[in-house]
Design an enzyme around this catalytic site. Structure first.
Site, PDB file in Angstrom:
ATOM      1  N   LYS A 180       0.859  -1.192   0.000  1.00 39.38           N
ATOM      2  CA  LYS A 180       0.000   0.000   0.000  1.00 39.38           C
ATOM      3  C   LYS A 180       0.888   1.233   0.000  1.00 39.38           C
ATOM      4  O   LYS A 180       1.504   1.585   1.002  1.00 39.38           O
ATOM      5  CB  LYS A 180      -0.918   0.042   1.225  1.00 39.38           C
ATOM      6  CG  LYS A 180      -2.000   1.108   1.032  1.00 39.38           C
ATOM      7  CD  LYS A 180      -2.459   1.774   2.303  1.00 39.38           C
ATOM      8  CE  LYS A 180      -1.771   3.064   2.646  1.00 39.38           C
ATOM      9  NZ  LYS A 180      -1.882   4.194   1.726  1.00 39.38           N
ATOM     10  N   GLU A 255       9.681   1.652  10.630  1.00 37.30           N
ATOM     11  CA  GLU A 255      10.745   2.615  10.274  1.00 37.30           C
ATOM     12  C   GLU A 255      10.100   3.984  10.349  1.00 37.30           C
ATOM     13  O   GLU A 255       9.296   4.344   9.486  1.00 37.30           O
ATOM     14  CB  GLU A 255      11.249   2.343   8.847  1.00 37.30           C
ATOM     15  CG  GLU A 255      11.880   0.977   8.638  1.00 37.30           C
ATOM     16  CD  GLU A 255      13.248   0.849   9.272  1.00 37.30           C
ATOM     17  OE1 GLU A 255      13.779   1.854   9.777  1.00 37.30           O
ATOM     18  OE2 GLU A 255      13.771  -0.272   9.278  1.00 37.30           O
ATOM     19  N   CYS A 289      13.744  10.816   6.396  1.00 32.86           N
ATOM     20  CA  CYS A 289      13.688  10.444   7.812  1.00 32.86           C
ATOM     21  C   CYS A 289      15.034  10.664   8.488  1.00 32.86           C
ATOM     22  O   CYS A 289      15.099  10.974   9.667  1.00 32.86           O
ATOM     23  CB  CYS A 289      13.258   8.989   7.948  1.00 32.86           C
ATOM     24  SG  CYS A 289      14.279   7.858   6.993  1.00 32.86           S
ATOM     25  N   GLU A 390       9.909  16.597  14.346  1.00 37.48           N
ATOM     26  CA  GLU A 390      10.380  16.384  12.977  1.00 37.48           C
ATOM     27  C   GLU A 390       9.642  17.366  12.058  1.00 37.48           C
ATOM     28  O   GLU A 390       8.416  17.407  12.049  1.00 37.48           O
ATOM     29  CB  GLU A 390      10.065  14.945  12.557  1.00 37.48           C
ATOM     30  CG  GLU A 390      10.627  14.588  11.203  1.00 37.48           C
ATOM     31  CD  GLU A 390      10.221  13.180  10.764  1.00 37.48           C
ATOM     32  OE1 GLU A 390       9.050  12.814  10.941  1.00 37.48           O
ATOM     33  OE2 GLU A 390      11.085  12.466  10.229  1.00 37.48           O
TER      34      GLU A 390
HETATM   35  P1  NAP Z   1       2.393   8.616   7.317  1.00 37.81           P
HETATM   36  O1  NAP Z   1       1.399   9.700   7.246  1.00 37.81           O
HETATM   37  O2  NAP Z   1       2.619   7.944   8.612  1.00 37.81           O
HETATM   38  O3  NAP Z   1       1.975   7.563   6.192  1.00 37.81           O
HETATM   39  C1  NAP Z   1       2.761   6.424   5.895  1.00 37.81           C
HETATM   40  C2  NAP Z   1       1.883   5.366   5.263  1.00 37.81           C
HETATM   41  O4  NAP Z   1       0.946   4.908   6.234  1.00 37.81           O
HETATM   42  C3  NAP Z   1       1.044   5.878   4.098  1.00 37.81           C
HETATM   43  O5  NAP Z   1       0.932   4.867   3.128  1.00 37.81           O
HETATM   44  C4  NAP Z   1      -0.303   6.159   4.768  1.00 37.81           C
HETATM   45  O6  NAP Z   1      -1.392   6.153   3.868  1.00 37.81           O
HETATM   46  C5  NAP Z   1      -0.367   4.975   5.728  1.00 37.81           C
HETATM   47  N1  NAP Z   1      -1.330   5.146   6.804  1.00 37.81           N
HETATM   48  C6  NAP Z   1      -1.857   6.290   7.301  1.00 37.81           C
HETATM   49  N2  NAP Z   1      -2.722   6.011   8.303  1.00 37.81           N
HETATM   50  C7  NAP Z   1      -2.742   4.661   8.452  1.00 37.81           C
HETATM   51  C8  NAP Z   1      -3.427   3.759   9.314  1.00 37.81           C
HETATM   52  N3  NAP Z   1      -4.282   4.192  10.238  1.00 37.81           N
HETATM   53  N4  NAP Z   1      -3.197   2.433   9.189  1.00 37.81           N
HETATM   54  C9  NAP Z   1      -2.327   1.969   8.272  1.00 37.81           C
HETATM   55  N5  NAP Z   1      -1.661   2.780   7.402  1.00 37.81           N
HETATM   56  C10 NAP Z   1      -1.852   4.111   7.502  1.00 37.81           C
HETATM   57  O7  NAP Z   1       3.823   9.129   6.843  1.00 37.81           O
HETATM   58  P2  NAP Z   1       4.162  10.002   5.563  1.00 37.81           P
HETATM   59  O8  NAP Z   1       3.730  11.413   5.834  1.00 37.81           O
HETATM   60  O9  NAP Z   1       3.664   9.322   4.330  1.00 37.81           O
HETATM   61  O10 NAP Z   1       5.754   9.903   5.533  1.00 37.81           O
HETATM   62  C11 NAP Z   1       6.575  10.745   6.253  1.00 37.81           C
HETATM   63  C12 NAP Z   1       7.082  10.065   7.518  1.00 37.81           C
HETATM   64  O11 NAP Z   1       7.730   8.849   7.197  1.00 37.81           O
HETATM   65  C13 NAP Z   1       8.106  10.893   8.255  1.00 37.81           C
HETATM   66  O12 NAP Z   1       7.829  10.897   9.624  1.00 37.81           O
HETATM   67  C14 NAP Z   1       9.413  10.173   7.989  1.00 37.81           C
HETATM   68  O13 NAP Z   1      10.392  10.367   8.969  1.00 37.81           O
HETATM   69  C15 NAP Z   1       8.953   8.757   7.912  1.00 37.81           C
HETATM   70  N6  NAP Z   1       9.931   7.938   7.189  1.00 37.81           N
HETATM   71  C16 NAP Z   1      10.708   7.058   7.883  1.00 37.81           C
HETATM   72  C17 NAP Z   1      11.675   6.315   7.223  1.00 37.81           C
HETATM   73  C18 NAP Z   1      12.564   5.338   7.967  1.00 37.81           C
HETATM   74  O14 NAP Z   1      13.131   4.479   7.321  1.00 37.81           O
HETATM   75  N7  NAP Z   1      12.717   5.441   9.273  1.00 37.81           N
HETATM   76  C19 NAP Z   1      11.846   6.443   5.854  1.00 37.81           C
HETATM   77  C20 NAP Z   1      11.030   7.336   5.174  1.00 37.81           C
HETATM   78  C21 NAP Z   1      10.073   8.084   5.856  1.00 37.81           C
HETATM   79  P3  NAP Z   1      -1.989   7.547   3.307  1.00 37.81           P
HETATM   80  O15 NAP Z   1      -0.931   8.167   2.514  1.00 37.81           O
HETATM   81  O16 NAP Z   1      -3.143   7.096   2.503  1.00 37.81           O
HETATM   82  O17 NAP Z   1      -2.366   8.361   4.512  1.00 37.81           O
END
Ligand code: NAP
Length: 501
Positions: A180, A255, A289, A390
């Site tokens: 997804k 992650e 991240c 962040e």
């Molecule tokens: P996010 O809002 O947490 O979304 C990540 C994924 O989770 C998306 O596919 C999102 O779908 C899905 N999601 C949202 N709500 C959910 C739920 N209730 N149940 C299951 N899945 C759900 O994060 P983002 O804004 O896309 O990405 C930015 C974040 O990712 C930052 O905090 C960054 O630090 C982190 N990140 C971490 C790493 C690492 O390796 N540590 C690498 C890259 C990014 P939708 O888009 O449809 O909401």
């Protein structure tokens, strides 16, 4: 600037080997450089998700898939790697339009995804099982088996690369996978699906279901047939997902976010440090991240180093993602830019000093895109919100420090523990400090370097578990201990009872 590319995925979902329109809510992919719409697609509904899971279950249990030897499974991974490599330009075009990243960066991400599939093909081909040390009268072994169906949930900031990091080891381990992607960047994963399909992976083993996190993401976490969720995204989402997973005792890898410290000592090669710091925070427009977003500079060089850093930051080329010399491309979305700008405005209102940036660039090129200038803030305390939260944008906070003890304490005084950069010519010092800082990765005299063979993950609010490396495959397998008797004798505990029956 190439504006002629017309190979964007048509927006249909890839559901268990079939291309079809989703039956869920609409999703819009926008080109962040000018706000134009790449594609409006129908996302996956719960019903689509349930169908994909049922088909994945059947495909994963198929004896033809179960019976493949590791090197035979590896062939699919090599074929996917070949497919990605043959399509790097195409993937790069799609991903740049899907995310606003520069073509240079998206081409590199596609190449790394190919490497990831190749690597996990090689790992599964060469991974040994253990004959464990015998402590009794049985031959003891430890073997690994697939889990079943794995759900991969990924963010928008590095699609294809983060997708590959989950899909490759999960397939190599013999699972079925449902991916997804994030709703702001749904198209790159659909291009991956096209390549996987062309590689001939048996139908049902792989689905790509763009759709809302709340609907399809939730389903994947809750569904009893999903054996593991591998999640990359924000800490708030990850924490909620882990709570749901606990209800069904499902393992998850998380992650999550970061607020990574970068430390410059007075004995560092200062030009090398400057270039590394700029790359660490401002490449990918800070939407990383591992962005080195908290900079600590030793007091003795602070007054000379920081002005040079500011001057270099002002020179960075903020531009269109198609331009070869662009260093800072637009942010993913206007909504995200508004959040980044809010962080900066709040920090200034709370007393931070703006050294550069803090605004939307002016000019026709930037008028329709979600651009934001590389920003440096000083005069902050490590406990301020801007130093703890962040931002996920091109925003750096700078603070002075006196000595090793102080910088270790400052670095560790944060909820996250993902990465850390240390700039010094003194290796024993880098070693001491690196060992004392809670962080999944330490970079010494470099930053944001990656190797697929080196494990990656975070501590504390930055996550749970590690991806990559040979052991990365094991995260997608169930370990089984196997004892086989070597004596041929009845167990003495019941031998007398059984004799003479
Ligand atoms: P996010 O809002 O947490 O979304 C990540 C994924 O989770 C998306 O596919 C999102 O779908 C899905 N999601 C949202 N709500 C959910 C739920 N209730 N149940 C299951 N899945 C759900 O994060 P983002 O804004 O896309 O990405 C930015 C974040 O990712 C930052 O905090 C960054 O630090 C982190 N990140 C971490 C790493 C690492 O390796 N540590 C690498 C890259 C990014 P939708 O888009 O449809 O909401």
């Amino acid at each position: 600037m190439d504006t002629t590319f017309d190979g964007m995925p048509d927006g249909r979902l890839y559901l268990a080997g079939e291309w079809r329109e989703g039956t869920g809510a609409e999703i819009t992919s926008v080109f962040p450089a000018d706000g134009s719409v790449n594609r409006v697609l129908k996302g996956a509904s719960r019903a689509d998700g349930e169908e994909a899971i049922a088909k994945a279950k059947a495909a994963q249990a198929d004896p033809a898939w179960q019976g493949l030897k590791p090197h035979e499974r590896a062939r699919y991974l090599y074929a996917i790697a070949d497919g990605i490599e043959a399509n790097i330009d195409r993937i790069s075009q799609i991903q740049t339009r899907d995310t606003g990243k520069t073509l240079r960066e998206t081409a590199a991400l596609a190449a790394s995804a190919a490497g990831t599939f190749r690597y996990f093909g090689a790992v599964v081909e060469t991974m040994d099982e253990d004959l464990t040390v015998q402590r009794g009268t049985a031959l003891t072994m430890s073997v690994h088996e697939p889990l079943g169906i794995v759900a991969a949930i990924t963010p928008w900031n590095s699609p294809i690369a983060s997708d590959a990091q989950k899909v490759a080891p999960a397939l190599a381990a013999g699972n079925a996978v449902i991916l997804k992607p994030a709703s702001w960047s749904p198209l790159t994963a659909l291009e991956l699906a096209r390549i996987v399909d062309e590689a001939g992976l048996p139908k049902g083993l792989f689905s790509v279901l763009p759709g809302s996190g709340r609907e399809i993401g939730n389903l994947l976490v809750e569904h009893p047939d999903i054996a593991r969720v591998s999640f990359t995204g924000g800490t708030t989402t990850g924490r909620a997902l882990a709570r749901q997973a606990a209800d069904k005792l499902m393992p998850v890898s998380l992650e999550l976010g970061g607020k990574s410290p970068t430390i410059v000592f007075e004995d560092a090669d200062q030009d090398q440090a400057l270039a590394g710091i700029l790359f660490g925070i401002f490449s990918s427009s800070g939407q990383s991240c591992i962005a080195g977003s908290r900079l600590f500079v030793q007091k003795s060089i602070y007054d000379s180093f920081v002005p040079r850093l500011v001057e270099a930051t002002k020179r960075l080329k903020v531009g269109h993602p198609f331009d070869a010399d662009t260093q800072v491309a637009p942010l993913i979305h206007m909504d995200h830019r508004a959040e980044v700008a809010d962080h900066v405005a709040r920090a200034i209102a709370e007393g931070a000093e703006l050294l550069c940036g803090g605004a939307i660039p002016e000019g026709d090129l930037y008028a329709k895109g979600s651009y934001y200038l590389p920003t440096i803030l000083a005069g902050v305390k490590n406990t301020d919100r801007i130093c703890r939260e962040e931002v996920f944008g091109p925003v750096l906070v700078v603070m002075p420090f006196e000595d090793e003890a102080e910088v270790i304490a400052l670095s560790n005084d944060n909820d996250y523990g993902l990465a850390c950069g240390i700039w010094t010519r003194d290796f024993p010092k880098a070693w001491r400090i690196g060992r004392a800082i809670r962080s999944g990765t330490i970079w010494h005299n470099t930053y944001k370097q990656f190797s697929i063979s080196t494990p990656f993950g975070g501590e504390d609010d930055s996550g749970v578990g590690r991806e990559k490396g040979r052991q990365g495959l094991r995260a997608y397998m169930a370990q089984k201990s196997f004892y086989t008797d070597l004596t041929g004798q009845m167990h003495p505990w019941a031998a007398a009872t059984v004799e003479g029956l």
